[in-house]
Design an enzyme around this catalytic site. Structure first.
Site, PDB file in Angstrom:
ATOM      1  CB  THR A 264      53.145 -20.253  10.528  1.00 52.02           C
ATOM      2  OG1 THR A 264      53.207 -21.285   9.532  1.00 52.02           O
ATOM      3  CG2 THR A 264      52.843 -18.914   9.869  1.00 52.02           C
TER       4      THR A 264
ATOM      5  CE1 TYR B  94      47.362 -26.568   3.837  1.00 51.18           C
ATOM      6  CE2 TYR B  94      48.902 -26.359   2.010  1.00 51.18           C
ATOM      7  CZ  TYR B  94      48.225 -25.800   3.076  1.00 51.18           C
ATOM      8  OH  TYR B  94      48.403 -24.465   3.372  1.00 51.18           O
TER       9      TYR B  94
ATOM     10  CB  SER C 133      44.865 -20.330  -1.832  1.00 50.83           C
ATOM     11  OG  SER C 133      45.013 -21.494  -2.618  1.00 50.83           O
TER      12      SER C 133
ATOM     13  CB  VAL D 283      39.413 -13.323  10.724  1.00 48.82           C
ATOM     14  CG1 VAL D 283      40.700 -13.989  10.230  1.00 48.82           C
ATOM     15  CG2 VAL D 283      39.276 -11.924  10.133  1.00 48.82           C
TER      16      VAL D 283
ATOM     17  CE  LYS E 260      44.936 -24.166   2.428  1.00 51.42           C
ATOM     18  NZ  LYS E 260      44.216 -23.163   3.245  1.00 51.42           N
TER      19      LYS E 260
ATOM     20  CB  VAL F 257      54.088 -17.920   6.252  1.00 51.49           C
ATOM     21  CG1 VAL F 257      54.020 -16.831   7.316  1.00 51.49           C
ATOM     22  CG2 VAL F 257      53.474 -17.416   4.944  1.00 51.49           C
TER      23      VAL F 257
ATOM     24  CG  ASN G  33      44.249 -17.883   8.567  1.00 49.83           C
ATOM     25  OD1 ASN G  33      45.209 -17.940   7.810  1.00 49.83           O
ATOM     26  ND2 ASN G  33      44.343 -18.143   9.875  1.00 49.83           N
TER      27      ASN G  33
END
Length: 253
Positions: A183, A150, A136, A7, A154, A181, A85
């Site tokens: 983050t 960006y 993605s 990962v 993706k 999300v 990721n």
């Protein structure tokens, strides 16, 4: 049979949550993480008591990727799946203010590092009939102001997943957007990138989601990613792009 996963971008956010989910599975022998933060990687290794291992380095450096895969092959002798990721949002700039060097830097991280990883890992993945999961973004299919770099990167990932599924029948691949999300990236959008590069209206939706506590917890899409890579990608969705909460992924939530 104990499984081994690799990962990228595991030091925080969704990547850290993917590690947590995979390490909790009895079928997991090891999760190998790639990130730049040696300190965080060491913390994860101590916390997961032998189930987590790592290779420290920058994913945009092909040597990092090549050596990480060699490390997995030499130490664990197999690889059952990867979750790509790692990613960045910057540069956030509209088409009137393009800096090509910054776009190239983003693509090196968001796209070419993934191409590199698949290229080096594919022989091991073919042996295990493994699974490839790309993180993605809805920006790959929707327009967000000043997110050209960006979103393009993706969108390229989505097509790469389709290409893998079409050209190599021994492995499966899928590209999944995680939603908006909670983050560090969202904090950066609100406080750093948005005020500088986005219009007020474009930024407002992200500010409102935060203020109304409507951001998705990183654990939610992380479970989808971990379940896809560990359980296997069904043939009917192989090569496709989905949002994390698409009904076709409901059984992986």
């Amino acid at each position: 049979m104990s499984k081994v996963y690799l990962v990228t971008g595991v030091s925080r956010g969704i990547g850290s949550c993917i590690v947590k989910k995979l390490c909790s599975l009895e079928s997991t022998k090891a999760v190998i993480g790639i990130a730049r933060s040696q300190e965080k990687l060491e913390e994860l290794k101590v916390f997961y008591k032998g189930k987590f291992d790592y290779w420290c380095g920058d994913v945009s450096d092909e040597t990092t990727i090549e050596n990480a895969v060699i490390f997995v092959k030499d130490k664990y002798k197999r690889l059952d799946g990867i979750v790509a990721n790692a990613g960045v949002l910057d540069p956030v700039e509209d088409v009137n203010n393009i800096h090509v060097s910054q776009w190239k830097k983003l693509f090196d991280i968001n796209y070419f590092s993934v191409v590199c990883l698949v290229g080096h890992a594919l022989p091991l993945l073919k042996e295990s009939h493994g699974n490839i999961v790309f993180v993605s973004s809805s920006a790959s299919v929707e327009t967000y102001y000043a997110w050209g770099a960006y979103g393009s990167s993706k969108a390229a990932l989505n097509y790469f997943a389709k290409t893998i599924a079409f050209e190599e029948k021994e492995v499966s691949a899928i590209s999944v957007a995680p939603g908006i999300v909670r983050t560090q990236m969202q904090e950066d959008i609100r406080e750093k990138f948005g005020p500088k590069g986005m219009t007020k209206d474009a930024l407002k939706q992200f500010v409102d989601l935060h203020e109304n506590d409507q951001l998705v917890s990183p654990d939610v899409p992380a479970s989808v990613y971990a379940n896809l890579v560990s359980r296997g990608i069904p043939s009917e969705i192989n090569g496709a792009y989905f949002d994390y909460n698409d009904e076709k992924l409901a059984s992986f939530a």
